[in-house]
Design a protein around this motif. Structure first.
Motif, PDB file in Angstrom:
ATOM      1  N   GLN A  41      28.266  32.227  42.612  1.00  0.00           N
ATOM      2  CA  GLN A  41      29.283  32.614  41.633  1.00  0.00           C
ATOM      3  C   GLN A  41      29.170  34.085  41.284  1.00  0.00           C
ATOM      4  N   ALA A  42      27.969  34.611  41.186  1.00  0.00           N
ATOM      5  CA  ALA A  42      27.780  36.036  40.908  1.00  0.00           C
ATOM      6  C   ALA A  42      28.301  36.883  42.068  1.00  0.00           C
ATOM      7  N   MET A  43      28.110  36.411  43.289  1.00  0.00           N
ATOM      8  CA  MET A  43      28.611  37.136  44.454  1.00  0.00           C
ATOM      9  C   MET A  43      30.138  37.154  44.454  1.00  0.00           C
ATOM     10  N   ILE A  44      30.763  36.035  44.107  1.00  0.00           N
ATOM     11  CA  ILE A  44      32.223  35.980  44.054  1.00  0.00           C
ATOM     12  C   ILE A  44      32.743  36.881  42.937  1.00  0.00           C
ATOM     13  N   ALA A  45      32.018  36.957  41.818  1.00  0.00           N
ATOM     14  CA  ALA A  45      32.407  37.865  40.739  1.00  0.00           C
ATOM     15  C   ALA A  45      32.341  39.316  41.210  1.00  0.00           C
ATOM     16  N   THR A  46      31.356  39.658  42.006  1.00  0.00           N
ATOM     17  CA  THR A  46      31.243  41.011  42.539  1.00  0.00           C
ATOM     18  C   THR A  46      32.391  41.301  43.514  1.00  0.00           C
ATOM     19  N   GLN A  47      32.743  40.327  44.339  1.00  0.00           N
ATOM     20  CA  GLN A  47      33.884  40.493  45.229  1.00  0.00           C
ATOM     21  C   GLN A  47      35.173  40.675  44.428  1.00  0.00           C
ATOM     22  N   THR A  48      35.287  39.944  43.334  1.00  0.00           N
ATOM     23  CA  THR A  48      36.458  40.076  42.473  1.00  0.00           C
ATOM     24  C   THR A  48      36.524  41.473  41.874  1.00  0.00           C
ATOM     25  N   ALA A  49      35.390  42.017  41.460  1.00  0.00           N
ATOM     26  CA  ALA A  49      35.357  43.383  40.927  1.00  0.00           C
ATOM     27  C   ALA A  49      35.774  44.386  41.996  1.00  0.00           C
ATOM     28  N   TYR A  50      35.361  44.164  43.223  1.00  0.00           N
ATOM     29  CA  TYR A  50      35.749  45.051  44.323  1.00  0.00           C
ATOM     30  C   TYR A  50      37.262  45.001  44.550  1.00  0.00           C
ATOM     31  N   GLN A  51      37.810  43.781  44.571  1.00  0.00           N
ATOM     32  CA  GLN A  51      39.251  43.642  44.738  1.00  0.00           C
ATOM     33  C   GLN A  51      40.008  44.246  43.552  1.00  0.00           C
ATOM     34  N   ALA A  52      39.444  44.116  42.362  1.00  0.00           N
ATOM     35  CA  ALA A  52      40.061  44.704  41.171  1.00  0.00           C
ATOM     36  C   ALA A  52      40.059  46.226  41.263  1.00  0.00           C
ATOM     37  N   ALA A  53      38.995  46.805  41.792  1.00  0.00           N
ATOM     38  CA  ALA A  53      38.934  48.260  41.959  1.00  0.00           C
ATOM     39  C   ALA A  53      40.022  48.735  42.917  1.00  0.00           C
ATOM     40  N   ILE A  54      40.247  47.984  43.968  1.00  0.00           N
ATOM     41  CA  ILE A  54      41.305  48.339  44.919  1.00  0.00           C
ATOM     42  C   ILE A  54      42.670  48.286  44.229  1.00  0.00           C
ATOM     43  N   LEU A  55      42.912  47.221  43.470  1.00  0.00           N
ATOM     44  CA  LEU A  55      44.197  47.102  42.766  1.00  0.00           C
ATOM     45  C   LEU A  55      44.365  48.183  41.707  1.00  0.00           C
TER      46      LEU A  55
END
Length: 99
Positions: A41-55
């Motif tokens: 879950q922490a890894m998916i949260a980090t991926q979400t932060a990465y995708q959020a940075a792109i957006l």
């Protein structure tokens, strides 16, 4: 003791040993499984932060939400940080990344 095989006390001792082995390994397996789930879950949260940075960089979007395996990850951008909020076993957790 008879000469045809194991006696009743030997069978009970064997059963006791098997029960002790499995009884002690099940809690440990549960702890390892929950630890692996939290790390995932922490890894998916980090991926979400990465995708959020792109957006955020491409379109200026400052909030969003992502669902993965029936879990919801909500992200916000403020003060040069992207913070992702998600629940781990009914406890809200946060992961923040500087941009």
């Amino acid at each position: 003791m008879n000469e045809k095989g194991q006696s009743w006390p030997e069978a009970m001792l064997s059963l006791l040993v098997v029960m002790v082995i499995f009884g002690s390994s099940l809690p440990m397996a549960n702890i390892l499984t929950s630890s692996a789930t939290e790390k995932k879950q922490a890894m998916i949260a980090t991926q979400t932060a990465y995708q959020a940075a792109i957006l955020y960089k491409s379109s200026g979007q400052t909030t969003g939400r992502r669902s993965h395996e029936d879990l919801h990850y909500t992200w916000t951008v403020s003060d040069r940080q992207i913070c992702v909020a998600y629940d781990i076993q009914q406890i809200e957790s946060h992961r923040c990344v500087n941009i």
